[in-house]
Scaffold this motif. Sequence first.
Motif, short mmCIF file in Angstrom:
data_model
loop_
_atom_site.label_atom_id
_atom_site.label_comp_id
_atom_site.label_asym_id
_atom_site.label_seq_id
_atom_site.Cartn_x
_atom_site.Cartn_y
_atom_site.Cartn_z
N GLY A 23 6.63 9.81 -4.35
CA GLY A 23 6.92 8.51 -4.78
C GLY A 23 6.47 7.98 -6.24
O GLY A 23 5.35 8.59 -6.67
N THR A 24 7.04 6.99 -6.71
CA THR A 24 6.47 6.43 -7.92
C THR A 24 5.42 5.75 -7.50
O THR A 24 5.52 4.51 -7.11
N LEU A 25 4.17 5.96 -8.12
CA LEU A 25 2.90 4.99 -8.03
C LEU A 25 2.77 3.98 -9.03
O LEU A 25 3.24 4.25 -10.02
N ASP A 26 2.10 3.12 -8.60
CA ASP A 26 1.72 1.96 -9.49
C ASP A 26 0.34 1.51 -8.96
O ASP A 26 -0.20 0.44 -8.44
N GLN A 27 -0.63 2.55 -9.31
CA GLN A 27 -2.13 2.28 -8.58
C GLN A 27 -2.93 1.43 -9.57
O GLN A 27 -3.92 1.81 -9.88
N THR A 28 -2.48 0.06 -9.70
CA THR A 28 -3.11 -0.59 -10.61
C THR A 28 -4.21 -1.41 -10.05
O THR A 28 -4.04 -1.63 -8.49
N VAL A 29 -4.95 -2.37 -10.59
CA VAL A 29 -5.80 -3.31 -10.06
C VAL A 29 -4.79 -4.41 -9.33
O VAL A 29 -5.36 -4.65 -7.88
N LYS A 30 -3.80 -4.78 -9.65
CA LYS A 30 -2.94 -5.58 -9.04
C LYS A 30 -2.57 -5.28 -7.66
O LYS A 30 -2.50 -5.84 -6.64
N ARG A 31 -1.84 -3.84 -7.79
CA ARG A 31 -1.24 -3.44 -6.47
C ARG A 31 -2.48 -3.24 -5.35
O ARG A 31 -2.27 -3.54 -4.26
N ASN A 32 -3.35 -2.73 -5.94
CA ASN A 32 -4.81 -2.62 -5.15
C ASN A 32 -5.26 -3.83 -4.50
O ASN A 32 -5.26 -4.10 -3.27
N LEU A 33 -5.15 -4.67 -5.19
CA LEU A 33 -5.73 -5.92 -4.62
C LEU A 33 -4.82 -6.77 -3.72
O LEU A 33 -5.24 -7.47 -2.81
N PHE A 34 -3.35 -6.75 -4.19
CA PHE A 34 -2.43 -7.18 -3.23
C PHE A 34 -2.50 -6.75 -1.74
O PHE A 34 -2.31 -7.51 -0.87
N ALA A 35 -2.68 -5.45 -1.68
CA ALA A 35 -2.77 -4.97 -0.46
C ALA A 35 -4.10 -5.22 0.18
O ALA A 35 -3.98 -5.39 1.57
N ALA A 36 -4.98 -5.27 -0.59
CA ALA A 36 -6.35 -5.34 -0.04
C ALA A 36 -6.59 -6.94 0.58
O ALA A 36 -7.23 -7.16 1.58
N ARG A 37 -6.02 -7.88 -0.32
CA ARG A 37 -6.09 -9.22 0.13
C ARG A 37 -5.36 -9.31 1.33
O ARG A 37 -5.76 -10.11 2.48
N ALA A 38 -4.25 -8.70 1.58
CA ALA A 38 -3.49 -8.96 2.75
C ALA A 38 -4.25 -8.45 4.06
O ALA A 38 -3.85 -8.98 5.07
N THR A 39 -4.69 -7.33 3.66
CA THR A 39 -5.43 -6.64 4.91
C THR A 39 -6.62 -7.42 5.13
O THR A 39 -6.88 -7.95 6.56
N ALA A 40 -7.34 -8.18 4.27
CA ALA A 40 -8.51 -8.93 4.64
C ALA A 40 -8.06 -10.18 5.40
O ALA A 40 -8.60 -10.63 6.29
N TYR A 41 -6.82 -10.96 4.92
CA TYR A 41 -6.38 -12.10 5.97
C TYR A 41 -5.91 -11.60 7.20
O TYR A 41 -6.22 -12.35 8.26
N ALA A 42 -5.21 -10.36 7.28
CA ALA A 42 -4.96 -9.95 8.85
C ALA A 42 -6.27 -9.86 9.74
O ALA A 42 -6.06 -10.25 10.94
N LYS A 43 -7.18 -9.30 9.04
CA LYS A 43 -8.44 -9.23 9.76
C LYS A 43 -9.00 -10.54 10.31
O LYS A 43 -9.62 -10.64 11.10
N TYR A 76 0.86 -1.12 -0.19
CA TYR A 76 0.03 -0.08 -0.13
C TYR A 76 0.96 1.38 0.01
O TYR A 76 0.53 2.10 -0.86
N SER A 77 1.81 1.21 1.09
CA SER A 77 2.64 2.51 1.00
C SER A 77 3.50 2.81 -0.14
O SER A 77 4.02 4.05 -0.63
N LYS A 78 4.02 1.80 -0.65
CA LYS A 78 5.09 1.74 -1.81
C LYS A 78 4.16 2.16 -3.09
O LYS A 78 4.96 2.87 -3.89
N TYR A 79 3.14 1.47 -3.46
CA TYR A 79 2.45 1.74 -4.80
C TYR A 79 1.28 2.46 -4.92
O TYR A 79 1.01 2.96 -5.68
N VAL A 80 0.35 2.21 -3.76
CA VAL A 80 -0.95 2.88 -3.92
C VAL A 80 -1.12 4.18 -3.20
O VAL A 80 -1.73 5.20 -3.77
N GLN A 81 -0.46 4.35 -2.10
CA GLN A 81 -0.80 5.59 -1.10
C GLN A 81 0.30 6.81 -1.85
O GLN A 81 1.31 6.44 -2.23
N GLU A 82 -0.56 7.90 -2.09
CA GLU A 82 0.49 9.16 -2.19
C GLU A 82 1.48 9.29 -1.25
O GLU A 82 1.12 9.67 0.07
N ASN A 83 2.63 9.54 -1.45
CA ASN A 83 3.71 9.46 -0.43
C ASN A 83 4.87 10.19 -1.09
O ASN A 83 4.91 10.31 -2.23
#
Length: 305
Positions: free
Chosen positions: A196-216, A140-147
């Motif tokens: 930061g160089t962003l990569d706000q793609t479907v893949k990057r959003n999904l990887f961060a979201a999937r990991a969040t869902a599993y942590a929950k 999330y912080s490396k690819y999706v979040q404005e930083n």
Amino acid sequence: MNEQEVVRRLEQDYDMEVLMMRDFGSHAYNLHNKDSDKDALLVFRQEPKKWLKIGDPSATEHFQRIIGDWDVQGWSLKKFAGLINSSNPTAMEFLNSPVTYYSGGKSFDAYFGGLQEYANEHFNPIGLYFHYRSLAQQNYSKYVQENLTCSKFDEDERYKILEDGDGYWECDVSESEYVMGDVESFNEDNPHVKKGTLDQTVKRNLFAARATAYAKHIRHQKTMPPMDFMEFLEHYSESAGISPEQHEMLSELAGMKRGGRNDTIGNNIEQFVEDELAYEPEHDKLNERGISNERVNRFIEECLR
């Protein structure tokens, strides 16, 4: 090249016997499409005498090879057993992968199946929780979040951009080890900072979201989530504290990924991810159970018969 050919080549190159090879990437998550590569992890055994010789390059505990469209990692039996003994997240995912590319036979199916059943009942949840949480934060912080990345200090720091102004950035520095306060403004001409160089793609959003869902899920249930993300969404999202709106967002991302779409979509997961990253879990409630040396050693003995 098929899985049998991959196994035979690696067995020859490393003078070993493969016991089990499974997917631990998009195929295991059921998030693959026709263009997805195969990410495989295998467990192997070698003759014990190889480890008594000095300088034998084929005596190894770990390797990684790319063969055609296969990205393969190999773990020795001892390394794998040691990782399971410490409830290692990647080893647990390997045990629970629904995609088996190769098995050394029905006996090994039984050995690995028995260890999976035991490990799922006894693993320590705290390691898996923080693994998935860290995975979410990194993606999330490396690819999706404005930083903003600041290289002024001994170690680069990354700050969330709160406002992208005219010639400056206002950032959240509350977690900085070097900058005092909660908010700091940086001028665009500051040589130490870079957006930061962003990569706000479907893949990057999904990887961060999937990991969040599993942590929950682990935080709520203290059980291993299914590797198959579509199965997770169908049967486990509600018990993981995922709202209907969040479930719809996750399903949409998964559908796009499985359909081969990787559009740039911006930050669709901000609230979902940041709420979990802001949560302070009760460590003592997650730090429980454990996988015994005796059970793991029995597995090793079974595989060496």
